[in-house]
Design an enzyme around this catalytic site. Structure first.
Site, short mmCIF file in Angstrom:
data_model
loop_
_atom_site.label_atom_id
_atom_site.label_comp_id
_atom_site.label_asym_id
_atom_site.label_seq_id
_atom_site.Cartn_x
_atom_site.Cartn_y
_atom_site.Cartn_z
N SER A 53 -3.76 0.75 2.45
CA SER A 53 -3.19 2.19 2.75
C SER A 53 -1.80 2.02 2.61
O SER A 53 -1.35 1.81 1.44
CB SER A 53 -3.50 2.29 4.46
N ASP A 95 -13.79 7.57 1.73
CA ASP A 95 -12.44 7.60 2.31
C ASP A 95 -12.06 8.69 2.40
O ASP A 95 -11.57 9.32 1.50
CB ASP A 95 -11.55 6.31 1.38
N HIS A 116 -12.21 4.14 5.04
CA HIS A 116 -10.75 3.69 5.13
C HIS A 116 -10.83 2.27 5.97
O HIS A 116 -10.02 1.41 5.43
CB HIS A 116 -9.72 4.70 5.58
#
Length: 412
Positions: free
Chosen positions: A184, A354, A387
């Site tokens: 991320s 995601d 995610h």
């Protein structure tokens, strides 16, 4: 710009309500207090003691000081559970967490499912970074976290100061080039750092999980609404430099957004990241007991600018005059990811579900590497992953981590 609609009205009601509760003299006294000695941290209260030693691994706590005075906490897992072997052959890996979490987020599953421990058992010298503002990196040589100046930074500073300090520390102790692994926000600061060329002489390869750089197609409900309703800017207006999503006025803002958007905010993980496929309920409970972490309100504004402006650039100070003062130009400079050296070995892994690293945005990111050496770039698409599955998924070892290990070992 003022946010419109019921969500915007709720935010502005909260702003004025919060302002009515703040005694400006009391606030000024708290924020203006002179800094004393940085708060001390002992090895007994760190990530090593709570989340690594318990699995039978050696672990060292390290402190690193950035050029702008922040004292960052790092962990080193120098060997696997079975023993050291030849330490000279153990290549260093630096693992960097994402937004609103810290290094603990890699260690919430059983030992055989945690990426840092898997890498250590596979023969790597594993380092975990914790960026400024997270619980064990809330220290500075001259500032305290109760001062707004402590929070006067965005991910630009993570690129300019935090990542270089960690790289210098690991490189200085090991004398080797470093494998980098980000998730991320950890991928964003990796991409931009490597594009600025400051670290490329110390990096051996990079693995990017849930890679983000462009966020215009983000579909996580809270993240999208927060960005487009100017949540971070609203927080800044009332003088809150620290963005803590778990408590205080920021927490109230988020609850208001959840109420107005009819979102269940009990599970902040799902609200922030979207629904993940492969997490144990016990892992989610452990995550919520430890995360999310604070960041700076200014950092959240910067990320919101990336969502709204659809451009990857440095922090926008809001006017051409102020940008001229900081950058010598009316608009902030863009980051040019395509400037990353074409022979740097790269591994990408992204998920079909995601909501933060949306498929459309990731594919646009990958297009920036269309001239990259084809034999230096591996891309993995995991259709069912969202995610958080990349850092806490019970299947992540078989689906993703084994591929990461193979990729790193190929770069020996």
């Amino acid at each position: 710009m003022v946010p419109f609609g019921s969500i915007g009205l709720a935010l502005w009601f909260l702003i004025f309500f919060a302002l009515s509760l703040i005694n400006p003299f009391e606030a000024r006294g708290n924020f203006g207090r002179l800094a004393g000695k940085p708060p001390q941290r002992t090895a007994s209260d760190g990530i090593c003691a709570s989340s690594v030693h318990i699995f039978g691994y050696k672990c060292e706590e390290h402190d690193v000081v950035t050029q702008d005075g922040y004292i960052l906490n790092m962990q080193r897992i120098p060997e696997g559970r079975a023993g050291a072997g030849d330490s000279a052959k153990r290549q260093p890996v630096l693992i960097q967490h994402g937004i609103l979490v810290d290094g603990m987020s890699w260690l919430l599953n059983p030992a055989d499912q945690n990426l840092p421990l898997i890498l250590a058992d596979q023969g790597f010298d594993v380092w975990m970074g914790n960026t400024r503002g997270t619980r064990f990196s809330r220290r500075h040589k001259y500032l305290n976290p109760n001062q707004p100046a402590f929070w006067n930074w965005t991910w630009d500073e993570l690129v300019s100061f935090d990542l270089p300090a960690m790289f210098e520390h690991v490189h200085g102790l090991t004398g080797q080039k470093i494998h980098y692994l980000g998730h991320s926000l950890g991928t964003l600061i990796g991409f931009t750092s490597f594009s600025e060329k400051g670290l490329v002489d110390k990096v051996r390869s990079a693995a990017m999980l849930s890679p983000i750089a462009y966020l215009s197609h983000m579909t996580t409900v809270l993240g999208d609404i927060a960005a487009r309703s100017f949540l971070a800017e609203a927080t800044a207006i009332i003088g809150l430099a620290e963005f803590n999503p778990k408590s205080g006025i920021v927490g109230s803002f988020i609850k208001a957004i959840c109420h107005e958007a009819k979102i269940d905010c009990y599970n902040l993980l799902a609200v922030i990241t979207g629904k993940n496929c492969c997490l144990n309920a016990s892992t989610i409970d452990l995550f919520l007991a430890n995360e999310p972490q604070s960041t700076s309100t200014k950092n959240m504004i910067h990320l919101s600018q990336t969502v709204r402006d659809k451009v990857l650039r440095k922090y926008n100070y809001g006017s051409s005059d102020r940008n001229m003062k900081h950058y010598g130009q009316a608009l902030p400079p863009d980051y040019n990811i395509s400037a990353i050296p074409h022979d740097l070995p790269l591994f990408f892994s992204y998920g079909g579900l995601d909501c933060l690293a949306d498929v459309t945005d990731v594919e646009y990111l990958l297009n920036q590497f269309r001239f990259h050496d084809t034999d230096k770039m591996d891309v993995q698409f995991v259709k069912e992953y969202a995610h958080a599955d990349f850092i806490m998924g019970v299947t992540a070892k078989d689906v993703v981590y084994n591929q990461v290990v193979t990729f790193f070992k190929r770069q020996a």
